[in-house]
Design a protein around this motif. Sequence first.
Motif, PDB file in Angstrom:
ATOM      1  N   LEU A 197       0.823  -1.209   0.000  1.00 59.41           N
ATOM      2  CA  LEU A 197       0.000   0.000   0.000  1.00 59.41           C
ATOM      3  C   LEU A 197       0.859   1.262   0.000  1.00 59.41           C
ATOM      4  O   LEU A 197       0.519   2.252  -0.660  1.00 59.41           O
ATOM      5  N   VAL A 198       1.959   1.239   0.743  1.00 55.30           N
ATOM      6  CA  VAL A 198       2.857   2.389   0.745  1.00 55.30           C
ATOM      7  C   VAL A 198       3.434   2.610  -0.659  1.00 55.30           C
ATOM      8  O   VAL A 198       3.492   3.741  -1.157  1.00 55.30           O
ATOM      9  N   ALA A 199       3.853   1.522  -1.300  1.00 60.02           N
ATOM     10  CA  ALA A 199       4.411   1.632  -2.648  1.00 60.02           C
ATOM     11  C   ALA A 199       3.363   2.160  -3.632  1.00 60.02           C
ATOM     12  O   ALA A 199       3.651   3.045  -4.457  1.00 60.02           O
ATOM     13  N   ARG A 200       2.158   1.636  -3.535  1.00 61.07           N
ATOM     14  CA  ARG A 200       1.108   2.094  -4.449  1.00 61.07           C
ATOM     15  C   ARG A 200       0.763   3.563  -4.213  1.00 61.07           C
ATOM     16  O   ARG A 200       0.561   4.320  -5.169  1.00 61.07           O
ATOM     17  N   ALA A 201       0.696   3.962  -2.942  1.00 63.77           N
ATOM     18  CA  ALA A 201       0.380   5.352  -2.640  1.00 63.77           C
ATOM     19  C   ALA A 201       1.415   6.284  -3.253  1.00 63.77           C
ATOM     20  O   ALA A 201       1.075   7.328  -3.830  1.00 63.77           O
ATOM     21  N   TRP A 202       2.682   5.905  -3.145  1.00 53.46           N
ATOM     22  CA  TRP A 202       3.752   6.739  -3.701  1.00 53.46           C
ATOM     23  C   TRP A 202       3.712   6.756  -5.230  1.00 53.46           C
ATOM     24  O   TRP A 202       3.733   7.815  -5.859  1.00 53.46           O
ATOM     25  N   LEU A 203       3.623   5.570  -5.825  1.00 54.56           N
ATOM     26  CA  LEU A 203       3.711   5.469  -7.282  1.00 54.56           C
ATOM     27  C   LEU A 203       2.451   5.973  -7.987  1.00 54.56           C
ATOM     28  O   LEU A 203       2.531   6.480  -9.112  1.00 54.56           O
ATOM     29  N   GLU A 204       1.302   5.849  -7.329  1.00 52.94           N
ATOM     30  CA  GLU A 204       0.041   6.274  -7.942  1.00 52.94           C
ATOM     31  C   GLU A 204      -0.372   7.680  -7.538  1.00 52.94           C
ATOM     32  O   GLU A 204      -1.374   8.198  -8.022  1.00 52.94           O
ATOM     33  N   GLY A 205       0.407   8.306  -6.649  1.00 54.01           N
ATOM     34  CA  GLY A 205       0.074   9.657  -6.215  1.00 54.01           C
ATOM     35  C   GLY A 205      -1.240   9.719  -5.464  1.00 54.01           C
ATOM     36  O   GLY A 205      -2.084  10.585  -5.722  1.00 54.01           O
ATOM     37  N   ARG A 206      -1.403   8.822  -4.447  1.00 54.37           N
ATOM     38  CA  ARG A 206      -2.628   8.780  -3.660  1.00 54.37           C
ATOM     39  C   ARG A 206      -2.298   8.901  -2.180  1.00 54.37           C
ATOM     40  O   ARG A 206      -1.186   8.598  -1.744  1.00 54.37           O
TER      41      ARG A 206
END
Length: 328
Positions: free
Chosen positions: A147-156
Motif C-alpha cells: 500500500l505504501v508503494a502504491r500510494a507513492w507510485l500512484e500519487g494517492r
Amino acid sequence: MNVPATKAQRVRAVLDILEHAELGARELTAHLGLPPSKLRSVQRDLEDLQLTGEIERVGSGRYRRPARASTLNPVEALAVYSATRMLHHHAAGYNEHYLSALQKLTAQLPGTARHVAEQANAAYRQRRGGQGGAQAEGSSASRTFELVARAWLEGRVLRFEYHSPTRVSTVELIIYFIELNPQNRQAYAIGVNRLRDGDVPFVFRLARIRDAQLLTDTCEIPSSFDPLEFLSGAWGIMTGEPTRVELFFSPAVRDRVRETPLGPQADVAPLASGHTRVVLTVGGWKELVPWILGWGGEVEVIAPAGLRSHVAQAHAQGAQLYRQTELT
C-alpha cells in the motif's frame, strides 16, 4: 499473493512463478496457497504447459519457464539483486514482494550464480511457512509495503494509525519518498501528514504503520522536494538541527575506522599518536548512539556534551550490570 479461483488464474500464476523460480508441483501448490487436494490439478497444468513448450522440466520433478532476453547485463543484475537482498534483510518476517523481486532478478543472473541465488531464495521462502502470529505479521508487513508503494507510485493519500513509542496517531500521508535506513535496515516513508498544519515532511517507519488504507484522494510531490537534500544531514534517516559530533578513536581500531563509510562530509584525521579524530555533522545525535556504543571502549565522545553524557551513562550501566552478574 491472491489464491487463484479459476483454472485460467492458476495457469497464469504458475507461469509467472516459474519464470523466476524452479519448483515442483507440491511446492507450486503451497506457493499458490492452494489446499493439498488441488495438487493433481497443478500437476495437470504442468503437463499441459510442458506439452505446449511454455515450461520445461529441469530434473527432480521441477519445472521452469525458459529464460527470455534479459533487460540487464550480468553486472547490472547482480547490483540490483544485491540491493534487493539488503532490502529483504530488513524484514523480520516473510514479505512476498521481496521474494518476487528476488526471483525476477535471479532469472537474469548467469547459470552458476543463478543456482546459488535460487538456494538463497528458497531459504527465504521458508519464512512463508511461519505459524500463528509470525505468519500474520509477515502478511501484514507485505500488505503495508504494497500500500505504501502504491500510494507513492500512484500519487494517492495513505491513511493509517501510526504507533510511535510514545503515542498512537492517525495519519493521512502524502508520500514524497521511500528510503531504507542504512543503519537499521528499516524501510521508511517520507512525506507530509495532511491532518497536521504546515508542509514540513516527516519520517514514518513502515513497521509502525497499522490499518493502512489507500484513499481515492490524489496528491502530488512538490517539484522543490529533493530527497538527497532532505536526508543530507541524517546519520540514518532522522533529520534535525545540524549537530557537530567529535569522536576520538584508539589506535587499535585505526584500520577499521578508515574502512568505515562515514559520508562525504566527515572529517577524518589520523594522528601521529595512532589515534583517529573524526568530526561529523548530523541532524541530531540520537541515531549515532548504537553505532558509537558498538565500538565499546575504543572511542571517546568529545562533543557534544549531551552525547558524551549519554554514552558515558550507557557504559556505566553496562559495567554495573556485569559487576552484579559476577557477584551472583
